[in-house]
Design a protein around this motif. Structure first.
Motif, PDB file in Angstrom:
ATOM      1  N   ARG A 330       0.363  -1.470  -0.217  1.00 23.88           N
ATOM      2  CA  ARG A 330      -0.279   0.121   0.018  1.00 23.88           C
ATOM      3  C   ARG A 330       0.634   1.238  -0.178  1.00 23.88           C
ATOM      4  NH1 ARG A 330      -2.523  -3.888   3.443  1.00 23.88           N
ATOM      5  NH2 ARG A 330      -4.339  -4.803   3.478  1.00 23.88           N
ATOM      6  N   SER A 331       1.988   1.601   0.547  1.00 25.45           N
ATOM      7  CA  SER A 331       2.389   2.546   0.749  1.00 25.45           C
ATOM      8  C   SER A 331       3.770   3.026  -0.162  1.00 25.45           C
ATOM      9  CB  SER A 331       3.169   2.813   1.728  1.00 25.45           C
ATOM     10  OG  SER A 331       4.193   1.822   2.207  1.00 25.45           O
ATOM     11  N   ASP A 332       4.343   3.617  -0.759  1.00 19.14           N
ATOM     12  CA  ASP A 332       5.407   3.543  -1.501  1.00 19.14           C
ATOM     13  C   ASP A 332       6.667   2.426  -0.673  1.00 19.14           C
ATOM     14  OD1 ASP A 332       3.417   5.696  -2.728  1.00 19.14           O
ATOM     15  OD2 ASP A 332       5.249   7.292  -1.743  1.00 19.14           O
ATOM     16  N   GLN A 333       7.125   2.700   0.619  1.00 22.67           N
ATOM     17  CA  GLN A 333       7.899   1.938   1.455  1.00 22.67           C
ATOM     18  C   GLN A 333       7.225   0.958   1.158  1.00 22.67           C
ATOM     19  OE1 GLN A 333       8.205   2.818   5.322  1.00 22.67           O
ATOM     20  NE2 GLN A 333      10.709   2.214   5.439  1.00 22.67           N
ATOM     21  N   ASP A 334       6.384   0.154   1.064  1.00 21.40           N
ATOM     22  CA  ASP A 334       6.157  -1.287   1.073  1.00 21.40           C
ATOM     23  C   ASP A 334       6.914  -1.774  -0.807  1.00 21.40           C
ATOM     24  OD1 ASP A 334       4.966  -1.571   3.012  1.00 21.40           O
ATOM     25  OD2 ASP A 334       3.334  -1.580   2.860  1.00 21.40           O
ATOM     26  N   LYS A 335       6.096  -0.892  -1.708  1.00 23.26           N
ATOM     27  CA  LYS A 335       6.667  -0.811  -2.721  1.00 23.26           C
ATOM     28  C   LYS A 335       8.312  -1.072  -3.475  1.00 23.26           C
ATOM     29  CE  LYS A 335       1.963   1.255  -4.560  1.00 23.26           C
ATOM     30  NZ  LYS A 335       1.596   2.483  -5.047  1.00 23.26           N
ATOM     31  N   VAL A 336       8.937   0.015  -2.591  1.00 25.80           N
ATOM     32  CA  VAL A 336      10.360   0.064  -2.892  1.00 25.80           C
ATOM     33  C   VAL A 336      10.819  -1.426  -2.427  1.00 25.80           C
ATOM     34  CG1 VAL A 336      12.735   1.102  -2.240  1.00 25.80           C
ATOM     35  CG2 VAL A 336      10.723   2.620  -2.801  1.00 25.80           C
ATOM     36  N   PHE A 337      10.503  -2.117  -0.758  1.00 24.34           N
ATOM     37  CA  PHE A 337      10.826  -3.452  -0.479  1.00 24.34           C
ATOM     38  C   PHE A 337      10.514  -4.324  -1.658  1.00 24.34           C
ATOM     39  CE2 PHE A 337      10.214  -6.818   1.815  1.00 24.34           C
ATOM     40  CZ  PHE A 337      11.350  -6.674   2.457  1.00 24.34           C
ATOM     41  N   VAL A 338       9.420  -4.237  -2.211  1.00 22.15           N
ATOM     42  CA  VAL A 338       9.474  -5.653  -3.112  1.00 22.15           C
ATOM     43  C   VAL A 338       9.787  -5.582  -4.223  1.00 22.15           C
ATOM     44  CG1 VAL A 338       7.386  -6.508  -4.505  1.00 22.15           C
ATOM     45  CG2 VAL A 338       6.514  -6.195  -2.503  1.00 22.15           C
ATOM     46  N   ALA A 339      10.274  -4.753  -5.058  1.00 21.60           N
ATOM     47  CA  ALA A 339      10.826  -3.655  -6.008  1.00 21.60           C
ATOM     48  C   ALA A 339      11.819  -4.625  -5.758  1.00 21.60           C
ATOM     49  CB  ALA A 339      10.664  -2.807  -6.429  1.00 21.60           C
ATOM     50  N   ASP A 340      12.771  -3.793  -4.663  1.00 19.07           N
ATOM     51  CA  ASP A 340      14.212  -4.167  -4.657  1.00 19.07           C
ATOM     52  C   ASP A 340      14.366  -5.865  -4.320  1.00 19.07           C
ATOM     53  OD1 ASP A 340      16.372  -2.593  -3.543  1.00 19.07           O
ATOM     54  OD2 ASP A 340      16.789  -4.141  -1.891  1.00 19.07           O
ATOM     55  N   CYS A 341      13.368  -6.517  -3.308  1.00 19.03           N
ATOM     56  CA  CYS A 341      13.674  -7.784  -3.037  1.00 19.03           C
ATOM     57  C   CYS A 341      13.413  -8.315  -4.759  1.00 19.03           C
ATOM     58  CB  CYS A 341      12.505  -8.448  -2.516  1.00 19.03           C
ATOM     59  SG  CYS A 341      12.850  -8.000  -0.498  1.00 19.03           S
TER      60      CYS A 341
END
Length: 502
Positions: A330-341
Motif C-alpha cells: 500500500r505505501s511507497d515504502q512497501d512498493k520499494v521493498f518489493v521491487a528491491d527484493c
C-alpha cells in the motif's frame, strides 16, 4: 576576464562498479562452501527466493500451504512498514525503478555446453535408522581443551590454582604445546611465578603425555619420564637434537657417551615418541573438498569437462509470492521493498548462472592447454599462465584469477586445485619447447628416489648436469630451491641416511 557561473553539458564515458556487478565479482572467487553460506543468507533475507528442488514439493502440497508463504511475505512487509528498514530504503519507487536494479554488466563469459547432471550418478546407498553419520560424530568429538579441562577438574586444585590452570589450558595450541610466557602470565594474574610453575607441573601429568611442553625436547622428556626411560644419556641426546637432525652420529656418540648399538636403540626409542601429542584431538573437523568440475575421458580420447551440479545452488524467483506481495503493498515504502527484493533475486539467479558458465569455460580451456598431463602424467605438464588462458577465452586476467581461486577439479589422476595447472616456464637447452616447473620438480624427485635403490647420491650440481642432458636448462640454485620446497635433504644428509640404512 570576468568570472561568472554558467551551465555546460558534457558527454563522457566511465566505468561504474554497481553493487550488482560487485556482487557478481564476489561470487566468482567464492569456494563452493562459501557460496552455500552466502546463498543461505540470501534465502533468509529475501522472501522471493526459493530453492529449485522445492518446486515439485510446492506443486504437490495442499492449497493451505500457500498461506504460509503469503504470511512470510506479509511479515516481511510489516517489518518494513514499522520502519525497521527505513534508513536503508529511504527512496521513492519513481527514483529507482525495478528495471534499474535488475540490470547490469556482468563479467564477460562465453557460451558453454550443457553439463551432465552428476547429482544422480555415483552416489552410494545409505542405511535408514543408522543414527548420526561420520560427520556428526566428528562434529561432536571432544577437543583437546575440553579433554584437558575435564582432567584438570579431577586434580583437586585450590580455587586460585584452578583459575591459573584455566589460563594455562587456554594457552595450549592444537599440537599440545604451551604458548604462554610464565613470567608474563604470573604478572598478569597477580601471583608469584613459582605458583604458576607448580600448577604447570601438575598439568604436565595429564594425558596425552607430553602436553603443556614449551619445546620439543621438553615434550619428549615428559614422555620418556612417563616410560621411566629418561637417563643421563637420553638427556644428552635431547640436548643435541640438532646433531640428530644433521645425522651426525659420531658427534652424538661423543655427546652421549655410548656406542653404536646403544645409540641406535636410543634413536629408535626417540622416534617412537610423538612430537605433537595434541594432534590426535584436533580442533574443528576437517571439511571434505568437493570438486567444482569433473574431467573424464570421452570417446576418441577427447577430455570432457562437466560441472559438479551438487555444488551449484539452484534458485528460483517465486513469481506467485511476488504477485501477492505487490498486490498487498500500500505505501511507497512497501512498493520499494518489493521491487528491491525482486531485482535482487533476479540478479542473484543470473549471477549464479553466469558464474557456472564462467567456471566451465575457464576449466575447459585449462584442460585443453594441459591435455598432455591428463593423458601421460606430470612430466607432460606445460608452462601456463593466466594471460594465456585469458586471451584464449576472451576474458580479463583478473577474472581468470578469481575463477581459479579455491576451485577444484576431479580428474582420473586425482583431485587438483585449478591453480595447480599454472606453472612457470623453464627454458630448454636445445631451444625447443619450455618445460613446466612442476614437471622439472617431478624429474628431480625421481632422480633422488632412485638413490635409495643403490644408485650414487647426486649432488645439486650433478642433478643440474643430468637435467641439461635431458634438455632442461636450469641453474643450481633453482635445483636447491625446488629440493628444499619438496623437503628433501641435501646430498650430504642423504648419504648419511643411506649409510645408516646399510
Amino acid at each position: 576576464m570576468a568570472l561568472s557561473a554558467r551551465l555546460e553539458i558534457r558527454q563522457g564515458q566511465g566505468l561504474v562498479i554497481t553493487p550488482q556487478l560487485q556482487q557478481a565479482i564476489k561470487l566468482l572467487q567464492l569456494s563452493n562452501l562459501e557460496l552455500e553460506a552466502f546463498v543461505e543468507g540470501e534465502l533468509e533475507r529475501n522472501p522471493l527466493l526459493q530453492r529449485e528442488e522445492t518446486e515439485a514439493a510446492a506443486e504437490s502440497a495442499p492449497d493451505g500451504d500457500d498461506g504460509a508463504g503469503e504470511a512470510r511475505a506479509e511479515s516481511a512487509l510489516d517489518e518494513v512498514s514499522a520502519g525497521s528498514a527505513q534508513s536503508d530504503l529511504d527512496v521513492s519507487h519513481d527514483e529507482v525503478s525495478p528495471g534499474e536494479r535488475a540490470t547490469g554488466d556482468a563479467p564477460e563469459a562465453g557460451e558453454a555446453g550443457g553439463a551432465v547432471d552428476w547429482s544422480r550418478a555415483g552416489k552410494g546407498g545409505s542405511f535408514e535408522g543408522d543414527g548420526e553419520g561420520y560427520d556428526s560424530l566428528a562434529a561432536h568429538q571432544k577437543t583437546l581443551h575440553e579433554h584437558l579441562e575435564d582432567q584438570a577438574a579431577l586434580l583437586g586444585l585450590a580455587a586460585a590454582d584452578q583459575a591459573i590452570a584455566r589460563v594455562l589450558i587456554d594457552g595450549v595450541d592444537e599440537g599440545g604445546y604451551l604458548r604462554l610466557d610464565l613470567a608474563e602470565t604470573a604478572e598478569r594474574l597477580g601471583c608469584e611465578s613459582a605458583r604458576v610453575e607448580a600448577v604447570l607441573a601438575q598439568l604436565q601429568t595429564l594425558e596425552p603425555v607430553g602436553v603443556f611442553a614449551r619445546s620439543v625436547p621438553e615434550c619428549l622428556r615428559l614422555q620418556l619420564q612417563d616410560k621411566n626411560r629418561y637417563d643421563p644419556a637420553m638427556a644428552a641426546l635431547l640436548d643435541n637434537l640438532d646433531l640428530l637432525a644433521r645425522r651426525d652420529m659420531a658427534g652424538l656418540k661423543r655427546a652421549c657417551g655410548v656406542d653404536d648399538e646403544d645409540l641406535r636403540d636410543m634413536v629408535a626409542e626417540l622416534r617412537a615418541l610423538t612430537p605433537r601429542p595434541g594432534a590426535a584431538f584436533g580442533g574443528e573437523p576437517a571439511q571434505p573438498v568437493a570438486p567444482d568440475v569433473f574431467v573424464r575421458e570421452g570417446p576418441g580420447g577427447v577430455w570432457l569437462v562437466e560441472l559438479n551440479t551438487d555444488t551449484l545452488p539452484r534458485l528460483l524467483v517465486d513469481q506467485r509470492y511476488h504477485a501477492r506481495i505487490a498486490g498487498g503493498a500500500r505505501s511507497d515504502q512497501d512498493k520499494v521493498f518489493v521491487a528491491d527484493c525482486l531485482a535482487s533475486a533476479n540478479w542473484l539467479v543470473r549471477s549464479l548462472d553466469q558464474r557456472a558458465k564462467t567456471i566451465l569455460k575457464v576449466a575447459s580451456e585449462i584442460v585443453r592447454q594441459q591435455d598432455g598431463f591428463f593423458a601421460f602424467g606430470v612430466e607432460h605438464l606445460r608452462p601456463l599462465n593466466l594471460k594465456t588462458v585469458a586471451e584464449a577465452i576472451g576474458m580479463h586476467e583478473s577474472t581468470v584469477s578469481r575463477v581459479t581461486s579455491n576451485k577444484y577439479v576431479a580428474t582420473p589422476r586425482g583431485l587438483f586445485e585449478l591453480k595447480f595447472f599454472f606453472t612457470s616456464a623453464i627454458a630448454s637447452t636445445a631451444g625447443g619447447e619450455a618445460h613446466s616447473a612442476e614437471s622439472v620438480r617431478h624429474k628431480i624427485r625421481q632422480l633422488i628416489e632412485a638413490e635409495q635403490s643403490g644408485a650414487e647420491v647426486h649432488s645439486d650440481d650433478a642433478i643440474v648436469e643430468i637435467l641439461k642432458e635431458a634438455g632442461v636448462d636450469i641453474a643450481r640454485r633453482t635445483v636447491a630451491k625446488y629440493r628444499e620446497a619438496m623437503r628433501i635433504p641435501s646430498s650430504v644428509e642423504r648419504r648419511r641416511m643411506l649409510k645408516e640404512a646399510v
